[in-house]
Scaffold this motif. Structure first.
Motif, PDB file in Angstrom:
ATOM      1  N   ALA A 140       0.833  -1.207   0.000  1.00  0.00           N
ATOM      2  CA  ALA A 140       0.000   0.000   0.000  1.00  0.00           C
ATOM      3  C   ALA A 140       0.867   1.256   0.000  1.00  0.00           C
ATOM      4  N   GLU A 141       1.959   1.225   0.759  1.00  0.00           N
ATOM      5  CA  GLU A 141       2.876   2.366   0.787  1.00  0.00           C
ATOM      6  C   GLU A 141       3.537   2.565  -0.576  1.00  0.00           C
ATOM      7  N   LEU A 142       3.890   1.454  -1.218  1.00  0.00           N
ATOM      8  CA  LEU A 142       4.479   1.539  -2.555  1.00  0.00           C
ATOM      9  C   LEU A 142       3.481   2.151  -3.537  1.00  0.00           C
ATOM     10  N   LEU A 143       2.224   1.708  -3.435  1.00  0.00           N
ATOM     11  CA  LEU A 143       1.196   2.206  -4.350  1.00  0.00           C
ATOM     12  C   LEU A 143       0.989   3.704  -4.167  1.00  0.00           C
ATOM     13  N   ALA A 144       0.971   4.176  -2.918  1.00  0.00           N
ATOM     14  CA  ALA A 144       0.759   5.603  -2.662  1.00  0.00           C
ATOM     15  C   ALA A 144       1.868   6.434  -3.316  1.00  0.00           C
ATOM     16  N   THR A 145       3.108   5.986  -3.172  1.00  0.00           N
ATOM     17  CA  THR A 145       4.226   6.697  -3.793  1.00  0.00           C
ATOM     18  C   THR A 145       4.149   6.603  -5.310  1.00  0.00           C
ATOM     19  N   ALA A 176       8.251  13.787 -10.982  1.00  0.00           N
ATOM     20  CA  ALA A 176       7.861  12.387 -11.185  1.00  0.00           C
ATOM     21  C   ALA A 176       9.046  11.463 -10.925  1.00  0.00           C
ATOM     22  N   MET A 177      10.215  11.852 -11.420  1.00  0.00           N
ATOM     23  CA  MET A 177      11.395  11.007 -11.229  1.00  0.00           C
ATOM     24  C   MET A 177      11.756  10.876  -9.756  1.00  0.00           C
ATOM     25  N   THR A 178      11.627  11.980  -9.011  1.00  0.00           N
ATOM     26  CA  THR A 178      11.942  11.945  -7.584  1.00  0.00           C
ATOM     27  C   THR A 178      11.097  10.912  -6.856  1.00  0.00           C
ATOM     28  N   GLU A 179       9.807  10.855  -7.169  1.00  0.00           N
ATOM     29  CA  GLU A 179       8.904   9.916  -6.496  1.00  0.00           C
ATOM     30  C   GLU A 179       9.068   8.489  -7.023  1.00  0.00           C
ATOM     31  N   LEU A 180       9.178   8.355  -8.330  1.00  0.00           N
ATOM     32  CA  LEU A 180       9.223   7.019  -8.923  1.00  0.00           C
ATOM     33  C   LEU A 180      10.512   6.276  -8.592  1.00  0.00           C
ATOM     34  N   CYS A 201      11.002   9.733 -18.353  1.00  0.00           N
ATOM     35  CA  CYS A 201      11.334  10.970 -17.628  1.00  0.00           C
ATOM     36  C   CYS A 201      12.752  11.433 -17.958  1.00  0.00           C
ATOM     37  N   GLN A 202      13.689  10.509 -17.940  1.00  0.00           N
ATOM     38  CA  GLN A 202      15.077  10.857 -18.240  1.00  0.00           C
ATOM     39  C   GLN A 202      15.216  11.378 -19.662  1.00  0.00           C
ATOM     40  N   GLU A 203      14.518  10.727 -20.590  1.00  0.00           N
ATOM     41  CA  GLU A 203      14.580  11.143 -21.988  1.00  0.00           C
ATOM     42  C   GLU A 203      13.987  12.534 -22.181  1.00  0.00           C
ATOM     43  N   GLU A 204      12.815  12.777 -21.574  1.00  0.00           N
ATOM     44  CA  GLU A 204      12.149  14.069 -21.738  1.00  0.00           C
ATOM     45  C   GLU A 204      12.930  15.199 -21.055  1.00  0.00           C
ATOM     46  N   MET A 205      13.513  14.900 -19.890  1.00  0.00           N
ATOM     47  CA  MET A 205      14.302  15.917 -19.203  1.00  0.00           C
ATOM     48  C   MET A 205      15.552  16.274 -19.995  1.00  0.00           C
ATOM     49  N   GLN A 206      16.146  15.285 -20.644  1.00  0.00           N
ATOM     50  CA  GLN A 206      17.315  15.541 -21.474  1.00  0.00           C
ATOM     51  C   GLN A 206      16.943  16.419 -22.667  1.00  0.00           C
ATOM     52  N   LYS A 207      15.806  16.130 -23.298  1.00  0.00           N
ATOM     53  CA  LYS A 207      15.335  16.955 -24.411  1.00  0.00           C
ATOM     54  C   LYS A 207      15.106  18.402 -23.958  1.00  0.00           C
ATOM     55  N   LYS A 208      14.500  18.546 -22.784  1.00  0.00           N
ATOM     56  CA  LYS A 208      14.217  19.874 -22.264  1.00  0.00           C
ATOM     57  C   LYS A 208      15.505  20.642 -21.989  1.00  0.00           C
TER      58      LYS A 208
END
Length: 275
Positions: free
Chosen positions: A110-115, A131-135, A151-158
């Protein structure tokens, strides 16, 4: 559960004498050897009366985790697991000991699901850094790894897209500092240029990395950009004395800021009066 040891319940198959494996949540047990099945209530007298409500709530909590992707559902499921665990500890026998383990595992899930849900919400809103921080906290859970890769791919593009802007922003603060030393200590132009380039390189790297330092750099650069540009125009294009250039460069943005604030406040007051 108390420190008193509990004796595990062991049954043997009536057909082949093999070990019987119990599935408390479905209320069935089966022979690990020949596969014959029985109802646990037939093997353990009073099973349904003693554990029926607890098992119903455990199954309800599991359904919440499997069929819902909301923080509220994970919290409700975690509470159910905790309540069932407390009830089982009060019974303190072999079956309740196994159910406690199931409840403890359920609480962790349940704790994993909440995160996970929190991270996925950021992901769906394209807030990839958050999103990356939480995931990262729940790697391997559901499709977390796939989302982390995106997330890593999109952040690199940005970051690549922001390089030209980062270069401009990174020049502002070093230029202001370099001009201060030039005017204050009469530093030669080559040293001033080197100071600007070195400072720009350092700030540009921090901007590229992102995070709190990048936010601070952007705020500081935004605040000093207009006064710096105005000072350069006055002091180096129109040869206005340094002190006067500084006063004008700092004073005009402040005055304009108060004027804009006054206009905005007046407009808001008029709207409130109309209302």
């Amino acid at each position: 559960m108390s420190a008193t040891a509990v004796t595990p319940i062991t049954f043997k198959c009536k057909i082949c004498a093999g070990d019987i494996v119990s599935d408390y949540l479905t209320g069935t047990c089966a022979c690990a050897n020949c596969g014959n099945k029985w109802n646990i209530s037939d093997m353990i007298p009073g099973f349904d009366a003693k554990y029926g409500r607890i098992i119903t709530n455990i199954n309800k909590a599991n359904d919440m985790l499997e069929n819902n992707s909301k923080v509220a559902s994970s919290n409700e499921a975690r509470l159910l697991f905790k309540t069932c665990s407390i009830e089982c500890r009060g019974i303190n026998d072999a079956v309740s000991a196994e159910l406690v383990k199931i409840c403890e595992s359920g609480q962790k899930k349940a704790e994993l699901l909440a995160t996970y849900v929190k991270g996925k919400n950021f992901f769906d809103k394209q807030q990839y850094s958050s999103a990356m921080t939480e995931l990262k906290k729940v790697k391997g859970f559901r499709d977390t790894d796939a989302m982390l890769a995106i997330c890593q791919e999109e952040m690199q593009k940005k970051r690549v897209k922001l390089i030209p802007l980062a270069v401009i922003i990174s020049l502002i603060a070093p230029t202001a500092v370099a001009l201060f030393f030039k005017e204050k200590f009469s530093w030669p132009i080559p040293i001033v240029i080197l100071l600007i380039l070195a400072g720009s390189a350092g700030l540009g790297y921090l901007l590229y990395r992102g995070g709190v330092p990048a936010i601070i750099i952007k705020i500081v650069s935004f605040v000093i950009a207009a006064p710096l540009l105005l000072y350069i125009v006055l002091a180096y294009m129109f040869h206005v004395p340094v002190i006067i250039s500084v006063l004008i460069a700092v004073g005009i943005p402040i005055v304009l800021g108060f004027i804009v604030l006054g206009i905005a406040t007046t407009g808001e007051n008029k709207n409130n009066n109309k209302t």
